[in-house]
Motif scaffolding. Structure first.
Motif, mmCIF file in Angstrom:
data_model
loop_
_atom_site.group_PDB
_atom_site.id
_atom_site.type_symbol
_atom_site.label_atom_id
_atom_site.label_comp_id
_atom_site.label_asym_id
_atom_site.label_seq_id
_atom_site.Cartn_x
_atom_site.Cartn_y
_atom_site.Cartn_z
ATOM 1 N N TYR A 206 4.849 0.185 -3.903
ATOM 2 C CA TYR A 206 5.835 0.011 -2.849
ATOM 3 C C TYR A 206 6.694 1.269 -2.745
ATOM 4 C CZ TYR A 206 4.510 -4.867 -3.460
ATOM 5 O OH TYR A 206 3.796 -6.044 -3.563
ATOM 6 N N GLN A 207 6.790 1.792 -1.540
ATOM 7 C CA GLN A 207 7.612 2.975 -1.317
ATOM 8 C C GLN A 207 9.066 2.546 -1.115
ATOM 9 O OE1 GLN A 207 8.284 6.352 2.146
ATOM 10 N NE2 GLN A 207 6.293 5.352 2.029
ATOM 11 N N VAL A 208 9.944 3.068 -1.954
ATOM 12 C CA VAL A 208 11.378 2.791 -1.856
ATOM 13 C C VAL A 208 12.101 4.111 -2.100
ATOM 14 C CG1 VAL A 208 13.352 1.620 -2.893
ATOM 15 C CG2 VAL A 208 11.209 0.377 -2.561
ATOM 16 N N ASN A 209 12.894 4.561 -1.138
ATOM 17 C CA ASN A 209 13.480 5.893 -1.197
ATOM 18 C C ASN A 209 15.000 5.887 -1.287
ATOM 19 O OD1 ASN A 209 10.876 7.167 -0.866
ATOM 20 N ND2 ASN A 209 10.973 6.524 1.285
ATOM 21 N N SER B 43 9.709 0.206 1.931
ATOM 22 C CA SER B 43 9.912 -1.233 1.769
ATOM 23 C C SER B 43 11.320 -1.593 1.341
ATOM 24 C CB SER B 43 8.913 -1.782 0.738
ATOM 25 O OG SER B 43 7.584 -1.717 1.210
ATOM 26 N N ALA B 44 12.256 -0.635 1.339
ATOM 27 C CA ALA B 44 13.599 -0.919 0.842
ATOM 28 C C ALA B 44 14.270 -2.039 1.627
ATOM 29 C CB ALA B 44 14.450 0.349 0.874
ATOM 30 N N ASP B 45 14.189 -1.996 2.955
ATOM 31 C CA ASP B 45 14.837 -3.034 3.756
ATOM 32 C C ASP B 45 14.203 -4.396 3.502
ATOM 33 O OD1 ASP B 45 16.442 -1.061 4.784
ATOM 34 O OD2 ASP B 45 15.446 -0.970 6.745
ATOM 35 N N ALA B 46 12.897 -4.432 3.308
ATOM 36 C CA ALA B 46 12.227 -5.697 3.001
ATOM 37 C C ALA B 46 12.704 -6.247 1.662
ATOM 38 C CB ALA B 46 10.710 -5.497 2.988
ATOM 39 N N PHE B 47 12.897 -5.368 0.681
ATOM 40 C CA PHE B 47 13.438 -5.819 -0.600
ATOM 41 C C PHE B 47 14.828 -6.418 -0.409
ATOM 42 C CE2 PHE B 47 11.010 -3.601 -4.237
ATOM 43 C CZ PHE B 47 9.797 -3.741 -3.574
ATOM 44 N N ASP B 48 15.673 -5.758 0.396
ATOM 45 C CA ASP B 48 17.018 -6.287 0.648
ATOM 46 C C ASP B 48 16.952 -7.672 1.283
ATOM 47 O OD1 ASP B 48 18.145 -3.979 -0.348
ATOM 48 O OD2 ASP B 48 18.604 -3.113 1.616
ATOM 49 N N ARG B 49 16.045 -7.856 2.244
ATOM 50 C CA ARG B 49 15.944 -9.165 2.907
ATOM 51 C C ARG B 49 15.486 -10.236 1.925
ATOM 52 N NH1 ARG B 49 13.989 -5.733 7.178
ATOM 53 N NH2 ARG B 49 11.809 -6.050 6.544
ATOM 54 N N ALA B 50 14.529 -9.897 1.060
ATOM 55 C CA ALA B 50 14.047 -10.861 0.068
ATOM 56 C C ALA B 50 15.160 -11.236 -0.903
ATOM 57 C CB ALA B 50 12.855 -10.283 -0.675
ATOM 58 N N ILE B 51 15.948 -10.249 -1.315
ATOM 59 C CA ILE B 51 17.050 -10.514 -2.245
ATOM 60 C C ILE B 51 18.090 -11.424 -1.587
ATOM 61 C CG2 ILE B 51 19.011 -9.423 -3.411
ATOM 62 C CD1 ILE B 51 17.105 -7.019 -3.955
ATOM 63 N N ALA B 52 18.459 -11.137 -0.348
ATOM 64 C CA ALA B 52 19.445 -11.965 0.351
ATOM 65 C C ALA B 52 18.948 -13.397 0.501
ATOM 66 C CB ALA B 52 19.758 -11.353 1.719
ATOM 67 N N PHE B 53 17.671 -13.571 0.869
ATOM 68 C CA PHE B 53 17.105 -14.913 1.021
ATOM 69 C C PHE B 53 17.095 -15.640 -0.322
ATOM 70 C CE2 PHE B 53 13.567 -17.907 1.000
ATOM 71 C CZ PHE B 53 13.798 -18.617 2.169
ATOM 72 N N LEU C 38 0.816 -1.212 0.000
ATOM 73 C CA LEU C 38 0.000 0.000 0.000
ATOM 74 C C LEU C 38 0.855 1.269 0.000
ATOM 75 C CD1 LEU C 38 -2.788 -1.064 2.529
ATOM 76 C CD2 LEU C 38 -2.806 -1.211 0.031
ATOM 77 N N GLY C 39 2.154 1.110 0.111
ATOM 78 C CA GLY C 39 3.047 2.250 0.021
ATOM 79 C C GLY C 39 3.049 3.166 1.214
ATOM 80 N N ARG C 40 2.559 2.713 2.350
ATOM 81 C CA ARG C 40 2.485 3.591 3.514
ATOM 82 C C ARG C 40 3.828 3.704 4.233
ATOM 83 N NH1 ARG C 40 -2.571 0.372 5.943
ATOM 84 N NH2 ARG C 40 -1.005 -1.229 5.465
ATOM 85 N N ARG C 41 4.650 2.647 4.154
ATOM 86 C CA ARG C 41 5.968 2.690 4.789
ATOM 87 C C ARG C 41 7.016 2.225 3.787
ATOM 88 N NH1 ARG C 41 3.440 -1.931 6.803
ATOM 89 N NH2 ARG C 41 4.630 -3.866 6.441
ATOM 90 N N GLY D 163 9.265 6.215 -5.189
ATOM 91 C CA GLY D 163 10.003 6.790 -4.073
ATOM 92 C C GLY D 163 10.133 8.287 -4.125
ATOM 93 N N ARG D 164 10.480 8.859 -2.984
ATOM 94 C CA ARG D 164 10.775 10.287 -2.873
ATOM 95 C C ARG D 164 12.249 10.526 -3.160
ATOM 96 N NH1 ARG D 164 8.663 9.152 2.049
ATOM 97 N NH2 ARG D 164 10.674 9.702 2.993
ATOM 98 N N GLU D 165 12.584 11.721 -3.635
ATOM 99 C CA GLU D 165 13.978 12.124 -3.699
ATOM 100 C C GLU D 165 14.386 12.585 -2.305
ATOM 101 O OE1 GLU D 165 16.171 14.236 -7.144
ATOM 102 O OE2 GLU D 165 15.595 15.825 -5.757
ATOM 103 N N VAL D 166 15.487 12.054 -1.801
ATOM 104 C CA VAL D 166 15.926 12.292 -0.429
ATOM 105 C C VAL D 166 17.244 13.057 -0.454
ATOM 106 C CG1 VAL D 166 16.644 11.203 1.731
ATOM 107 C CG2 VAL D 166 14.780 10.197 0.375
ATOM 108 N N THR D 167 17.309 14.163 0.292
ATOM 109 C CA THR D 167 18.542 14.935 0.400
ATOM 110 C C THR D 167 19.510 14.237 1.344
ATOM 111 O OG1 THR D 167 17.338 16.997 0.008
ATOM 112 C CG2 THR D 167 19.518 17.176 1.003
ATOM 113 N N LEU D 168 20.724 14.003 0.883
ATOM 114 C CA LEU D 168 21.723 13.337 1.715
ATOM 115 C C LEU D 168 22.274 14.309 2.759
ATOM 116 C CD1 LEU D 168 23.677 11.470 -1.111
ATOM 117 C CD2 LEU D 168 22.005 10.495 0.465
ATOM 118 N N PRO D 169 22.636 13.814 3.946
ATOM 119 C CA PRO D 169 23.183 14.709 4.979
ATOM 120 C C PRO D 169 24.515 15.329 4.568
ATOM 121 C CG PRO D 169 23.343 12.394 5.637
ATOM 122 C CD PRO D 169 22.488 12.431 4.420
#
Length: 685
Positions: free
Chosen positions: A301-304, A276-286, A271-274, A326-332
């Motif tokens: 899926y929200q991926v930023n 999902s990047a970390d979930a994608f990483d876990r699926a790829i590793a598995f 639903l794109g509310r949170r 995903g949103r464009e995110v400004t790096l620190p």
């Protein structure tokens, strides 16, 4: 890849340019005269039979060229409407100039345009433009969709990803002062910062990148002959809405992969509310541990940030169903590569660490959030280095570059993708990409080159761009090859480049390695190509050879191409004024070419060198067939550029045969800026 504006001389031959007013008036006159369509059944104000086009032309004129796509393209100006048809216009910075076919329909609140479906469809894509906000940043506005007067669906249009202004690399602020007042500009024929009194520059300065597009599933399948009406609601906050075209689709059922690492099992949110990047990483590793594919079922899926891929297969349910957004995110702090933002993207590992291998991506959409051009930012849809890999069936929009690959890397196959609404290139093979294929892809509304091979520092070699369609690149070229060895550009369809570029460019520039071996440019079709180069104040060719930094002397075969409705020249070979005596273009061979309509000449040579011509047939030529200026030294022995007639070069225009004996081998026929004669619309040969 256009960088012409940086410090380039404003003229070619050392002669003063025409008065700016006269030049712009001529350009405006040209823009109206050069429109046209090969379709006879256009009826903009009443019912019409479905007029299906490819690049704004009758499909029979481009048969066998370009991508085979799963949609039917219909131009709004051929549909029924109570709005106003705008265009034709080929003058940059206007709404019709960036429209497919250089025409569109402008609606005010309460007005509509209605398309008759040519075949069964359950989905549509609408290419449109609405105004920017007064201070930039865009607005949103509704568009109602009905079929046969039935239940209404609503699309929310946006201009948040459109409307750039000013000089390269552009601004989102329509009220901004010149970004580079120390650059020469055509508008005043001066360098503003070095001119007294300071010239007044109209704001917004050089507005461009007006269009966006949006897709909609209709909820059921409709039949050929059903009527899709797009209506601007009476209360719309958009003062106007321009509809360029409608693509109608018959989308199949979602793809399902039961035995796979399903991202939902690893916490992804469809639903794109949170994020999902970390979930994608876990699926790829598995998946890599179990030798499974990764499956992304229908959802948004929200991926930023970047998803790093290596030795993995990732499948979606189809790019209409699986959306990675995903949103464009400004790096620190700036990244080592200079990026100041990150955003959604699937990236191979960096080539400096060995790159990635055996990556396979298919069946999903990537939707970014890029609204400005920052060249150091890695905010591309797909990036990094991927060898022995495939990318197929993706739909990519609103990223900086759809697919940008930094090699060395080898054996990449990119097929059946749609890349639209980019801030910069559609696709770029950058540095040492070898033995790779880009085939059957559809590129529309790129902010720079549609497809490019850029051999910066390390040559690209053995690559092929084949059967792709590139439409309406806003800046630069449809297809560009900057250096490299043994590459091929074949069977492509390129339409409507807007400014500072051509349909096809072969260029020694941007620090590219020299051309070596061969370059085959075969069986491509271009239409309404050859733009007005605002810095040089001349018209470019549909195919443009440019020796800026090195000689171009590889074996270049230009065979079987069709150059249709050329705004200026069909073929241009050129160097830049500051290096006109340093570099040459030789060993270029034109064979079995059709030229249907030129605003000026068939060939314009502004460089030292030579080329051969065989079975080059031309008609509706607006000026002398060969505009041979050479290197502008005008020696008594003739031009520094020579043409070899190998026979079968027929046709021409009102001035006679396009390749007459008196022009050979190197008669000076230089007219720096010949008058433009609008050709008729293309027709069967």
């Amino acid at each position: 890849m256009s960088r012409i504006g940086t410090g380039v001389a404003a003229r070619w031959s050392g002669r003063p340019p025409r008065r700016l007013a006269a030049v712009m008036a001529a350009a405006l006159g040209l823009s109206v005269a050069l429109g046209g369509t090969a379709l006879a059944d256009r009826n903009a104000n009443g019912a019409s039979t479905p007029a299906v086009t490819r690049a704004g032309l009758d499909p029979s004129l481009v048969a066998g060229r370009g991508a085979s796509v799963d949609f039917a393209e219909q131009e709004a100006e051929n549909a029924a409407t109570n709005g106003a048809v705008i265009g034709p216009d080929r003058t940059a910075y206007t709404l019709p100039s960036e429209a497919s076919g250089r025409r569109a329909v402008k609606l005010t609140p309460g007005q509509h345009v209605e398309f008759t479906l040519p075949g069964a469809a359950n989905a549509i894509t609408v290419r449109y433009s609405i105004p920017d906000a007064p201070n930039g940043g865009g607005i949103t506005a509704p568009l109602n969709v009905t079929v046969n007067g039935g239940a209404r669906k609503s699309m929310t249009l946006t201009s948040q990803y459109a409307w750039l202004y000013n000089q390269y690399p552009f601004s989102n602020d329509p009220n901004a002062d010149l970004l580079h007042p120390d650059w020469w500009i055509t508008e005043c024929a001066c360098v503003p910062a070095a001119t007294t009194p300071t010239p007044a520059i109209t704001k917004p300065f050089r507005p461009s990148h007006f269009y966006d597009e949006q897709r909609l599933l209709l909820g059921r399948t409709y039949r050929a002959g059903d009527r899709v009406r797009l209506t601007v609601p009476a209360g719309s906050n958009a003062a106007w809405t321009v509809i360029d075209l409608l693509d109608s689709h018959l989308v199949g059922a979602p793809h399902v992969r039961l035995v796979a690492a399903n991202v939902l099992a690893f916490g992804a949110d469809p639903l794109g509310r949170r994020d999902s990047a970390d979930a994608f990483d876990r699926a790829i590793a598995f998946a890599k541990g179990k030798r499974l594919k990764v499956y992304i079922p229908p959802g948004t899926y929200q991926v930023n940030r970047h998803i790093i891929v290596d030795d993995v297969t990732i499948e979606g349910a189809g790019n209409w169903y699986t959306i990675i957004k995903g949103r464009e995110v400004t790096l620190p702090a700036p990244a080592p590569d200079g990026s100041v933002h990150t955003g959604v993207g699937f990236y191979g590992k960096d080539a400096s660490t060995g790159g990635s291998d055996d990556v396979h991506l298919s069946g999903f959409a990537i939707e970014g959030d890029v609204r400005e051009r920052i060249d150091t930012d890695q905010v591309n849809g797909v990036g990094g280095a991927m060898s022995n890999s495939t990318i197929s069936g993706l739909h990519i929009r609103h990223t900086k570059v759809g697919l940008w690959f930094d090699g060395p890397m080898t054996n990449l196959k990119i097929t059946n993708n749609v890349v639209v609404d980019q801030i910069a290139d559609g696709l770029n093979f950058h540095t040492g990409v070898t033995n790779s294929v880009v085939s059957n892809n559809f590129i529309r509304n790129s902010g720079d080159d549609g497809l490019a091979m850029w051999s910066e520092k390390t040559s690209n070699a053995g690559n092929t761009f084949d059967h792709n369609t590139v439409q309406t690149p806003v800046l630069a070229n449809g297809i560009a090859v900057y250096g490299g060895t043994d590459n091929t550009v074949s069977n492509n369809l390129v339409a409507d480049p807007i400014r500072e570029g051509s349909a096809i460019q072969v260029g020694s520039r941007f620090g590219a390695e020299a051309f070596a071996g061969h370059l085959w440019v075969r069986d491509n079709t271009t239409v309404r190509a050859g733009t007005y180069e605002l810095n040089w104040n001349i018209g470019l060719g549909a195919i443009w050879f440019y020796a800026l930094e090195k000689n171009i002397d590889a074996d270049i075969q230009v065979v079987g191409n069709h150059f249709l409705d050329n705004t200026y020249n069909a073929i241009m070979l050129v160097s830049d004024w500051p290096v006109k005596d340093l570099y040459s273009i030789t060993n270029v061979h034109f064979k079995d070419i059709r030229v249907d309509g030129t605003g000026t000449s068939v060939v314009s040579a502004r460089v030292k060198g030579s080329a051969s011509f065989e079975n080059v047939d031309a008609r509706n030529v607006g000026a002398v067939g060969v505009n041979n200026c050479g290197a502008f030294n005008f020696p008594s022995t003739g031009s520094e550029f020579s043409l070899t007639d190998l026979g079968g070069n027929d046709g021409g225009g009102t001035t006679g045969p396009w390749l007459a004996p008196w022009e050979l081998p190197n008669t000076i026929t230089c007219d720096d800026r010949p008058p433009v004669v609008a050709p008729p619309a293309p027709s069967p040969w």
